[in-house]
Write a protein that holds these residues in place. Structure first.
Motif, mmCIF file in Angstrom:
data_model
loop_
_atom_site.group_PDB
_atom_site.id
_atom_site.type_symbol
_atom_site.label_atom_id
_atom_site.label_comp_id
_atom_site.label_asym_id
_atom_site.label_seq_id
_atom_site.Cartn_x
_atom_site.Cartn_y
_atom_site.Cartn_z
ATOM 1 N N ALA A 122 9.280 9.654 -4.211
ATOM 2 C CA ALA A 122 8.044 9.109 -3.653
ATOM 3 C C ALA A 122 7.004 8.946 -4.754
ATOM 4 C CB ALA A 122 7.520 10.015 -2.541
ATOM 5 N N LYS A 123 6.946 9.890 -5.666
ATOM 6 C CA LYS A 123 6.012 9.822 -6.786
ATOM 7 C C LYS A 123 6.380 8.665 -7.720
ATOM 8 C CE LYS A 123 2.673 11.748 -9.265
ATOM 9 N NZ LYS A 123 1.298 11.743 -8.813
ATOM 10 N N ALA A 124 7.675 8.506 -7.988
ATOM 11 C CA ALA A 124 8.144 7.408 -8.835
ATOM 12 C C ALA A 124 7.807 6.063 -8.190
ATOM 13 C CB ALA A 124 9.641 7.536 -9.063
ATOM 14 N N MET A 125 7.953 5.980 -6.874
ATOM 15 C CA MET A 125 7.630 4.754 -6.152
ATOM 16 C C MET A 125 6.144 4.439 -6.259
ATOM 17 S SD MET A 125 6.179 3.770 -2.890
ATOM 18 C CE MET A 125 6.269 5.301 -2.021
ATOM 19 N N ARG A 126 5.302 5.438 -6.054
ATOM 20 C CA ARG A 126 3.853 5.226 -6.152
ATOM 21 C C ARG A 126 3.460 4.778 -7.549
ATOM 22 N NH1 ARG A 126 3.668 9.872 -2.925
ATOM 23 N NH2 ARG A 126 3.074 11.201 -4.658
ATOM 24 N N ALA A 127 4.073 5.358 -8.568
ATOM 25 C CA ALA A 127 3.782 4.979 -9.952
ATOM 26 C C ALA A 127 4.202 3.535 -10.219
ATOM 27 C CB ALA A 127 4.484 5.925 -10.918
ATOM 28 N N ALA A 128 5.358 3.127 -9.686
ATOM 29 C CA ALA A 128 5.838 1.761 -9.876
ATOM 30 C C ALA A 128 4.914 0.755 -9.189
ATOM 31 C CB ALA A 128 7.261 1.626 -9.342
ATOM 32 N N VAL A 129 4.453 1.088 -7.985
ATOM 33 C CA VAL A 129 3.536 0.212 -7.262
ATOM 34 C C VAL A 129 2.218 0.105 -8.020
ATOM 35 C CG1 VAL A 129 2.162 -0.018 -5.136
ATOM 36 C CG2 VAL A 129 4.586 0.577 -5.003
ATOM 37 N N GLU B 217 4.993 -11.404 -15.679
ATOM 38 C CA GLU B 217 5.359 -9.986 -15.784
ATOM 39 C C GLU B 217 5.468 -9.356 -14.397
ATOM 40 O OE1 GLU B 217 6.568 -6.529 -17.433
ATOM 41 O OE2 GLU B 217 6.230 -8.391 -18.525
ATOM 42 N N ALA B 218 4.525 -9.696 -13.515
ATOM 43 C CA ALA B 218 4.532 -9.157 -12.160
ATOM 44 C C ALA B 218 5.761 -9.641 -11.387
ATOM 45 C CB ALA B 218 3.258 -9.566 -11.427
ATOM 46 N N GLU B 219 6.137 -10.897 -11.565
ATOM 47 C CA GLU B 219 7.321 -11.440 -10.889
ATOM 48 C C GLU B 219 8.597 -10.783 -11.389
ATOM 49 O OE1 GLU B 219 6.874 -15.632 -11.541
ATOM 50 O OE2 GLU B 219 5.910 -15.926 -9.591
ATOM 51 N N LYS B 220 8.582 -10.347 -12.637
ATOM 52 C CA LYS B 220 9.747 -9.662 -13.198
ATOM 53 C C LYS B 220 9.845 -8.230 -12.652
ATOM 54 C CE LYS B 220 9.775 -9.403 -17.658
ATOM 55 N NZ LYS B 220 10.010 -9.363 -19.115
ATOM 56 N N GLN B 221 8.708 -7.579 -12.432
ATOM 57 C CA GLN B 221 8.686 -6.195 -11.935
ATOM 58 C C GLN B 221 8.936 -6.114 -10.431
ATOM 59 O OE1 GLN B 221 4.968 -4.359 -12.875
ATOM 60 N NE2 GLN B 221 5.346 -4.293 -15.072
ATOM 61 N N TYR B 222 8.548 -7.151 -9.693
ATOM 62 C CA TYR B 222 8.579 -7.105 -8.226
ATOM 63 C C TYR B 222 9.966 -6.788 -7.648
ATOM 64 C CZ TYR B 222 7.916 -8.352 -3.354
ATOM 65 O OH TYR B 222 7.885 -8.328 -1.982
ATOM 66 N N PRO B 223 11.059 -7.427 -8.100
ATOM 67 C CA PRO B 223 12.368 -7.104 -7.506
ATOM 68 C C PRO B 223 12.770 -5.642 -7.690
ATOM 69 C CG PRO B 223 12.509 -9.119 -8.780
ATOM 70 C CD PRO B 223 11.163 -8.533 -9.047
ATOM 71 N N VAL B 224 12.385 -5.050 -8.804
ATOM 72 C CA VAL B 224 12.706 -3.640 -9.052
ATOM 73 C C VAL B 224 11.961 -2.749 -8.059
ATOM 74 C CG1 VAL B 224 12.580 -1.781 -10.758
ATOM 75 C CG2 VAL B 224 13.108 -4.114 -11.496
ATOM 76 N N VAL B 225 10.679 -3.024 -7.873
ATOM 77 C CA VAL B 225 9.862 -2.245 -6.943
ATOM 78 C C VAL B 225 10.355 -2.463 -5.505
ATOM 79 C CG1 VAL B 225 7.530 -1.911 -6.022
ATOM 80 C CG2 VAL B 225 7.867 -2.271 -8.465
ATOM 81 N N GLN B 226 10.691 -3.705 -5.191
ATOM 82 C CA GLN B 226 11.175 -4.028 -3.850
ATOM 83 C C GLN B 226 12.468 -3.271 -3.542
ATOM 84 O OE1 GLN B 226 12.022 -8.182 -3.362
ATOM 85 N NE2 GLN B 226 11.926 -8.070 -1.149
ATOM 86 N N LYS C 202 15.317 1.184 -0.751
ATOM 87 C CA LYS C 202 16.178 2.373 -0.818
ATOM 88 C C LYS C 202 15.484 3.586 -0.192
ATOM 89 C CE LYS C 202 19.302 1.762 -4.705
ATOM 90 N NZ LYS C 202 19.657 2.267 -6.047
ATOM 91 N N LEU C 203 14.192 3.759 -0.490
ATOM 92 C CA LEU C 203 13.466 4.902 0.051
ATOM 93 C C LEU C 203 13.291 4.780 1.567
ATOM 94 C CD1 LEU C 203 10.787 5.475 -2.711
ATOM 95 C CD2 LEU C 203 12.845 6.801 -2.267
ATOM 96 N N ALA C 204 13.119 3.568 2.061
ATOM 97 C CA ALA C 204 13.009 3.370 3.506
ATOM 98 C C ALA C 204 14.355 3.632 4.175
ATOM 99 C CB ALA C 204 12.532 1.962 3.806
ATOM 100 N N LYS C 205 15.433 3.233 3.521
ATOM 101 C CA LYS C 205 16.776 3.418 4.074
ATOM 102 C C LYS C 205 17.116 4.902 4.221
ATOM 103 C CE LYS C 205 21.520 2.353 2.768
ATOM 104 N NZ LYS C 205 22.325 1.748 1.713
ATOM 105 N N LEU D 50 3.953 -2.471 2.044
ATOM 106 C CA LEU D 50 3.764 -2.478 0.592
ATOM 107 C C LEU D 50 4.368 -3.728 -0.034
ATOM 108 C CD1 LEU D 50 4.410 1.257 -0.364
ATOM 109 C CD2 LEU D 50 2.286 -0.006 -0.663
ATOM 110 N N LYS D 51 5.571 -4.100 0.391
ATOM 111 C CA LYS D 51 6.220 -5.296 -0.156
ATOM 112 C C LYS D 51 5.394 -6.540 0.144
ATOM 113 C CE LYS D 51 10.281 -4.759 1.710
ATOM 114 N NZ LYS D 51 11.697 -4.971 2.062
#
Length: 84
Positions: free
Chosen positions: A25-32, A43-52, A57-60, A72-73
């Motif tokens: 959860a902390k890693a997710m918040r940092a990525a967001v 740069e944001a478009e490159k990062q978005y798929p990783v965060v998504q 995965k965390l929701a699953k 968030l997405k």
């Protein structure tokens, strides 16, 4: 203190799961946060798929609620669209 073997084991499992969930959860918040701090659209478009993928995965695994991941997405996608 717990008296049954099963309850002692359950306490150990819950503690282990809690630490695991806290880490991700902390890693997710940092990525967001990192994505929101980005000002360049490419740069944001490159990062978005990783965060998504991370959010999905965390929701699953029920670390975060599925609606929170969706919100968030959606917000991140709108943020990226507004970047020039």
């Amino acid at each position: 203190m717990a008296n049954h073997k099963s309850s002692i084991k359950r306490i150990r499992q819950e503690q282990k799961r809690r630490l695991h969930n806290r880490y991700y959860a902390k890693a997710m918040r940092a990525a967001v946060r990192k994505l929101r701090a980005t000002t360049e659209k490419a740069e944001a478009e490159k990062q978005y798929p990783v965060v998504q993928k991370m959010l999905d995965k965390l929701a699953k695994t029920n670390t975060i609620h599925k609606n929170k991941a969706a919100n968030l997405k959606s917000k991140l996608a709108r943020y990226i669209q507004k970047l020039a």
